[in-house]
Design a protein around this motif. Structure first.
Motif, short mmCIF file in Angstrom:
data_model
loop_
_atom_site.label_atom_id
_atom_site.label_comp_id
_atom_site.label_asym_id
_atom_site.label_seq_id
_atom_site.Cartn_x
_atom_site.Cartn_y
_atom_site.Cartn_z
N VAL A 195 0.74 -1.22 0.14
CA VAL A 195 -0.20 -0.20 0.11
C VAL A 195 0.77 1.42 0.00
CG1 VAL A 195 -2.01 -1.09 1.11
CG2 VAL A 195 -0.34 0.08 2.47
N GLY A 197 -0.78 4.76 -0.51
CA GLY A 197 -1.54 5.73 -0.70
C GLY A 197 -1.52 6.78 -1.98
N THR A 198 -1.44 5.94 -3.01
CA THR A 198 -1.46 6.49 -4.51
C THR A 198 -2.31 5.60 -5.10
OG1 THR A 198 -0.03 4.51 -5.17
CG2 THR A 198 1.04 6.76 -4.28
N ARG A 202 -3.67 1.59 -5.27
CA ARG A 202 -5.29 1.70 -4.23
C ARG A 202 -5.73 0.50 -4.39
NH1 ARG A 202 -9.53 5.35 -7.22
NH2 ARG A 202 -10.70 3.47 -7.68
N ASN A 204 -4.22 -2.46 -3.82
CA ASN A 204 -3.75 -3.33 -2.86
C ASN A 204 -4.33 -3.75 -1.52
OD1 ASN A 204 -2.06 -3.64 -4.96
ND2 ASN A 204 -0.34 -2.34 -4.41
N VAL A 206 -3.50 -5.85 2.09
CA VAL A 206 -2.76 -6.81 2.63
C VAL A 206 -3.49 -7.38 3.86
CG1 VAL A 206 -0.78 -6.78 4.39
CG2 VAL A 206 -0.48 -5.23 2.26
N PRO C 13 -21.54 6.24 -2.55
CA PRO C 13 -20.29 7.10 -2.87
C PRO C 13 -19.25 6.34 -3.58
CG PRO C 13 -20.94 7.12 -0.39
CD PRO C 13 -21.74 6.10 -1.12
N PHE C 16 -16.68 3.71 -2.11
CA PHE C 16 -17.19 2.28 -2.13
C PHE C 16 -16.73 1.46 -3.50
CE2 PHE C 16 -20.32 3.35 1.11
CZ PHE C 16 -19.73 2.81 2.24
N GLU C 47 -18.45 8.95 1.96
CA GLU C 47 -18.87 10.16 1.37
C GLU C 47 -17.71 11.27 1.87
OE1 GLU C 47 -23.51 11.17 0.62
OE2 GLU C 47 -22.45 12.01 2.50
N GLN C 55 -9.49 9.72 -2.38
CA GLN C 55 -9.66 8.26 -2.36
C GLN C 55 -8.18 7.40 -2.78
OE1 GLN C 55 -12.51 7.00 -5.48
NE2 GLN C 55 -12.40 4.80 -4.54
N ASP C 56 -7.46 8.05 -3.69
CA ASP C 56 -6.13 7.44 -3.93
C ASP C 56 -5.15 7.50 -2.73
OD1 ASP C 56 -6.92 6.62 -6.59
OD2 ASP C 56 -6.14 8.57 -7.47
N ARG C 57 -5.45 8.47 -2.09
CA ARG C 57 -4.30 8.76 -0.93
C ARG C 57 -4.79 7.74 0.46
NH1 ARG C 57 -4.29 14.71 0.01
NH2 ARG C 57 -2.59 14.35 1.85
N THR C 58 -6.18 7.56 0.31
CA THR C 58 -6.73 6.61 1.72
C THR C 58 -5.92 5.23 1.85
OG1 THR C 58 -8.50 8.10 1.56
CG2 THR C 58 -8.59 6.11 3.02
N ILE C 59 -5.60 4.97 2.84
CA ILE C 59 -5.33 3.68 3.53
C ILE C 59 -5.97 3.33 4.74
CG2 ILE C 59 -3.58 1.99 3.97
CD1 ILE C 59 -1.46 3.80 2.50
N ASP C 75 -12.93 1.37 -1.79
CA ASP C 75 -12.05 1.02 -2.81
C ASP C 75 -10.77 2.03 -2.73
OD1 ASP C 75 -10.67 1.17 -5.26
OD2 ASP C 75 -12.42 1.83 -6.42
N THR C 76 -10.13 1.65 -1.47
CA THR C 76 -8.78 2.46 -1.27
C THR C 76 -7.89 1.35 -0.92
OG1 THR C 76 -9.26 2.37 1.31
CG2 THR C 76 -10.25 3.95 -0.28
N GLY C 77 -6.61 1.93 -0.54
CA GLY C 77 -5.75 0.89 -0.09
C GLY C 77 -6.17 0.33 1.34
N ASN C 78 -5.81 -1.12 1.57
CA ASN C 78 -6.47 -1.71 2.75
C ASN C 78 -5.28 -2.36 3.51
OD1 ASN C 78 -9.43 -1.58 3.51
ND2 ASN C 78 -9.25 -1.62 1.04
N VAL C 79 -4.94 -2.37 4.71
CA VAL C 79 -4.27 -3.29 5.48
C VAL C 79 -4.96 -3.68 6.54
CG1 VAL C 79 -2.18 -3.36 6.77
CG2 VAL C 79 -2.41 -1.85 4.94
N HIS C 97 4.57 6.55 4.39
CA HIS C 97 3.75 7.26 3.45
C HIS C 97 3.06 8.51 3.96
CE1 HIS C 97 4.75 4.05 0.90
NE2 HIS C 97 4.01 3.20 1.41
N SER C 100 -0.11 9.96 2.56
CA SER C 100 -1.44 9.10 2.62
C SER C 100 -2.21 9.49 3.50
CB SER C 100 -0.84 7.43 2.66
OG SER C 100 -0.29 7.45 3.93
#
Lengths: 354, 77, 483
Positions: A195, A197-198, A202, A204, A206, C13, C16, C47, C55-59, C75-79, C97, C100
């Motif tokens: 991940v 934040g780009t 997006r 990805n 884990v 939104p 999602f 929202e 959205q792109d920056r969110t983890i 629909d974001t980065g997920n850990v 990051h 982010s």
């Protein structure tokens, strides 16, 4: 590059930074605290992240977060701290995150004491955490190897996307020896699955969750296949084993002492050799099996009540005698006592070829 | 009377919790007497007096169940 | 004249996924029960992500609990994190990051019980992350056990008679607790008790994420949330309980807001180029350090030295200087200290090996030289010296009951000699000088170079050099040879 007299604990940190590691999260514990202190000094100045966490639990989950973010990340601790980290080790392996854990073993159980032991072999090579996974385990025996194997650990961690241990003891951490950093500094590279934040990352995720039994079974099989492939990474050192009747087996600092004992025993006319596993996982089982054809007895020496000896027995599988000699509580076996012990066995068992 | 708003409810996604009915100011939503495929009694909008306020949308826990329309000024083509 | 027409104002939104493929079966619905607060919080968050264009920056860091599957939906980065550890994971993700937007989503068992330490310290470090803390006073996923936030009298499967504050303690007001810390930038509690407070909750979430975007540090929104299924209430009654009972104990509102007083974040310095790493890591340069292949090889040199004394006598430094100077002279060396409480309680010793050949064991169990700076050390180690070995002792003579015939003993009051030089502290150096004179294997300039590297104060380097010289003079000039 010229040689530098360094403590093992400092060599680890320099080796890690040269290997491209840029995240160190840890918690103080003797005898690994100097690694934390060296990291506090060197990581920030090299553009890396250093944080003293509130516990070993938090530290290793920070390593999880850093690894998920694509950083080469590490921590260092000792037995009691590794016990606390066991939770995350399972998650790291399950989520296939590479990282390096340096474990400087101290004497246990419980609080035990801070002197060196090798009694966490089971804890580390048998994982400690839950579920079907393995950690790869490297066992340095010198300060140079503290640096070199830390670097190798990062390479293996990335290659197999799995946690890798550098398993040593307080002695090797505290010891100073000349070190030469032969490999150039490596630029950090972010893997594509992490991940970030780009927009590109997006998608990805884990995670170590596989809710459906079939999915999880497949995942476990994938991990197993990976561990089978990692067997090719096996490393060991043989010393005067070609014609040996008795082969001493030991890792880490013990192997250094055994090497001395081998020479002394040879001087007495006893054909002795040494096998030193450098990787504990994968274990040099095939080599032991091969040697068992000619060796009369393997004498395993550990600073524990006998842990690695299990792996030697499994490898040899009855093809040769396997005996054990151990010291504990923080005592190192001296070369003289090992020599006397082997001489005693030779007299009693008639181990030497006529 | 002009139509000020409209709410569109995906009856198959609705779990019939009724929170939108509770939130609705003009009280134009109600739970259906008919079950959906999941076995819930979904919310329904059958009237014409929706104000388009969107409160039902925020009360609803399901991301895709509700879509709210509101009468708004647009630039003439 | 503007025309009016019906426009879509509210719909799913974009943060999602259009379809929840990670969930599989029933992939357009969440896995949450009817009336569950998580779905509402998810929607408010999604929202807000849309509105802020992040959205792109969110983890998103998913916890353990009912919201463990938050990554099905966003629909974001997920850990995905272990139970309670999301703040630790979030800490490292954000630090890796900084650009982010890291959002840790946690329930009350996760955050307030098992992860109490992690949230406390994450807040106290003012980590620039946002925590959404969904408080529904119960463990939902495991089927209704008592939470740290369960209300007094609340019946759960593990408090079947109702939460008894005398036995179980009172519910934890986590937001107030964290707000007592000086560090965290923004903490607010909001409620999903009715649609009006839900709208306020959305504003709170936005404030929290903006706090992060502005680099002000830790932000948290606690959301009082219904759990109709486990509470065994219908969704409308559950929402009413949030409003009537939970809000009474857990008062909504801003608990701390230090955004205005936080300095603007500083731009991180770019990482140094790899070319600088040699310097940054204090690696030796190649100039003048490495000795030419040395003539030591002509004879096999193998010093096994034990150095011992009280802490403060410079035992470890003496050993390090020997090792450092010998390494520079092209020899193999090892230095192994005693460490730990022993080191702190007053006695100190180290093993030094110096050899023309690779060193096997760094342990000196049989010494051929003992440098004993006090009597207890002499008594402890004298027997370990092999016949023909060398013993230097800090004293006029060996104690009568502590003698060895088959070793060479040089007993001198090294510390007193040092005292005459101006500092008893350099007794170790006087003894080192004597050892160098007797052992005769190290050129003086090697030791002087080692001194300059290991001793930071120039003044002390000068005193040490003087002490070395005096030590050299105090022993016979002839070379000591092992018997």
């Amino acid at each position: 590059m010229a040689r530098q007299l360094l403590k093992g604990n400092e060599a680890v940190v320099k080796g890690a930074l040269l290997a491209g590691c840029r995240a160190f999260y840890g918690y103080p514990i003797t005898p690994a605290t100097e690694i934390l202190e060296a990291a506090a000094w060197y990581f920030p100045r090299c553009g890396g992240e250093f944080l003293q966490a509130e516990s070993e639990v938090a530290a290793i989950h920070m390593v999880y977060g850093a690894a998920a973010s694509g950083q080469r990340a590490m921590t260092a601790s000792s037995g009691p701290g590794i016990s606390l980290m066991s939770e995350a080790l399972s998650y790291l392996a399950g989520a296939e995150l590479p990282c390096v854990i340096v474990d400087l073993m101290r004497a246990g159980p419980g609080l035990g004491n801070i002197s060196p032991e090798q009694s966490d072999y089971w804890q580390v090579t048998r994982n400690g955490g839950h579920g079907s996974y393995r950690s790869l385990v490297l066992a340095p025996a010198s300060v140079q190897e503290m640096a070199d194997l830390t670097r190798l650990a990062f390479d293996l961690a990335d290659r197999y996307r799995n946690p890798v241990f550098v398993l040593a003891d307080g002695t090797i951490g505290q010891m100073m020896e000349p070190v030469e950093f032969r490999e150039p500094a490596r630029e950090p590279v972010m893997p594509e699955w992490a991940v970030g934040g780009t927009a590109a990352t997006r998608k990805n995720l884990v995670s170590s969750i596989f809710l459906k039994p079939d999915d999880l079974e497949l995942h476990i099989a994938k991990l197993e296949a990976k561990y089978a492939l990692a067997e090719r990474e096996v490393r060991f050192e043989r010393y005067r084993t070609d014609d040996a009747d008795v082969v001493l087996v030991g890792y880490g600092i013990v192997a250094r002492i055994l090497k001395h004992a081998v020479d002394e025993l040879r001087a007495e006319g006893i054909a002795t050799g040494l096998l030193r596993p450098i990787t504990l996982v994968p274990f040099p089982s095939a080599e032991l099996r091969r040697m068992a054809a000619t060796v009369r007895e393997f004498v395993v020496v550990e600073m524990s009540t006998g842990q690695m000896v299990d792996d030697v027995r499994l490898a040899v599988d009855g093809a040769a005698k396997v005996s054990f000699y151990g010291r504990g509580g923080g005592n190192l076996p001296g070369a003289e006592e090992v020599k006397a012990m082997v001489e005693g066995r030779v007299r009693k068992e008639g181990l030497v070829h006529a | 009377m002009d139509v000020k708003g409209r709410v569109e409810i995906d009856r198959e996604l609705c779990k019939g919790c009724g929170l939108c009915v509770e939130a609705c100011v003009p009280k134009v939503l109600h739970l259906s007497a008919r079950l959906n495929a999941s076995g819930y009694t979904p919310a329904e909008y059958t009237g014409t007096s929706c104000s388009g306020c969107g409160l039902c949308f925020y009360a609803c826990p399901e991301p895709g169940t509700l879509r709210v329309w509101k009468l708004m000024a647009t630039v003439a083509a | 004249m503007p025309e009016k027409e019906l426009c879509i104002t509210h719909e799913k939104p974009l943060a999602f996924f259009p379809h929840f493929e990670r969930k599989g079966e029933g992939e357009d619905q969440t896995h949450y029960c009817p009336g569950c607060g998580h779905g509402i919080v998810h929607k408010l968050l999604a929202e807000t992500i849309d509105e802020l264009g992040i959205q792109d920056r969110t983890i998103l860091i998913s916890p353990v609990g009912c919201s463990v599957f938050a990554y099905y939906y966003f629909d974001t980065g997920n850990v995905q994190a272990a139970h309670g550890r999301a703040p630790a994971v979030a800490t490292a993700v954000k630090r890796a990051h900084p650009n982010s937007i890291v959002i840790s989503y946690q329930g009350d068992g996760d955050l307030a019980a098992i992860g109490a330490a992690e949230i406390l310290h994450c807040a106290n470090r003012n980590e620039n992350v946002t925590v959404l803390f969904v408080n529904n006073t119960i463990y939902g996923m495991t089927g209704g056990q008592m939470a740290p936030t369960s209300l007094p009298g609340q019946k759960t499967t593990t408090s079947p008679g109702g939460r008894d504050p005398g036995r179980d303690g009172y519910p934890m007001r986590v937001s107030e607790l964290l707000a007592t810390l000086e560090s965290p930038a923004f903490i607010e509690r909001a409620s999903l008790g009715n649609v009006k407070t839900i709208l306020q909750a959305k504003k709170a979430i936005r404030r929290a994420i903006e706090c992060q975007m502005e680099g002000k540090g830790f932000s948290m929104v606690e959301l009082l949330s219904p759990c109709p299924t486990i509470w065994k209430l219908d969704p409308v009654a559950a929402q009413k309980r949030v409003h009537d009972e939970m809000e009474r104990y857990f008062e909504p509102g801003i608990k701390c807001d230090r955004r205005a007083s936080r300095p603007e974040p500083r731009e991180a310095a770019p990482p140094p180029p790899l070319a600088d790493f040699s310097r940054l890591l204090n690696l030796p340069d190649d100039n003048g350090r490495t000795a030419p292949a040395h003539a030591h090889d002509a004879e096999r040199l193998d010093w096994r030295i034990r150095i011992a004394g009280f802490g403060g006598q410079g035992v470890l430094l003496l050993g390090q200087l020997l090792a450092e100077a010998a390494m520079d002279d092209g020899l193999e060396v090892s230095w192994l200290p005693s460490y730990g409480p022993e080191m702190r309680s007053g006695t100190s010793n180290c093993h030094v090996r110096i050899s023309s050949h690779p060193i096997d064991s760094p342990l000196v169990t049989r010494a051929n030289a003992l440098l004993a700076l006090n009597e207890p050390s002499l008594r402890k180690f004298l027997d370990t010296v092999e016949p023909g070995g060398l013993v230097l002792y800090n004293g006029d003579h060996l104690p009568d009951d502590c003698r060895r015939d088959n070793v060479s003993v040089y007993a001198l009051p090294f510390a007193e000699i040092a005292n005459q030089l101006g500092s008893a502290k350099v007794g170790n150096m006087v003894m080192l000088g004597a050892f160098l004179a007797l052992s005769h294997f190290l050129p003086d300039e090697r030791m002087e170079a080692a001194l300059a590297r290991l001793v930071s104060s120039e003044r002390w380097v000068e005193i040490d050099k003087k002490a070395l010289a005096v030590g050299r003079e105090r022993v016979p000039a002839e070379e000591f040879r092992h018997a």
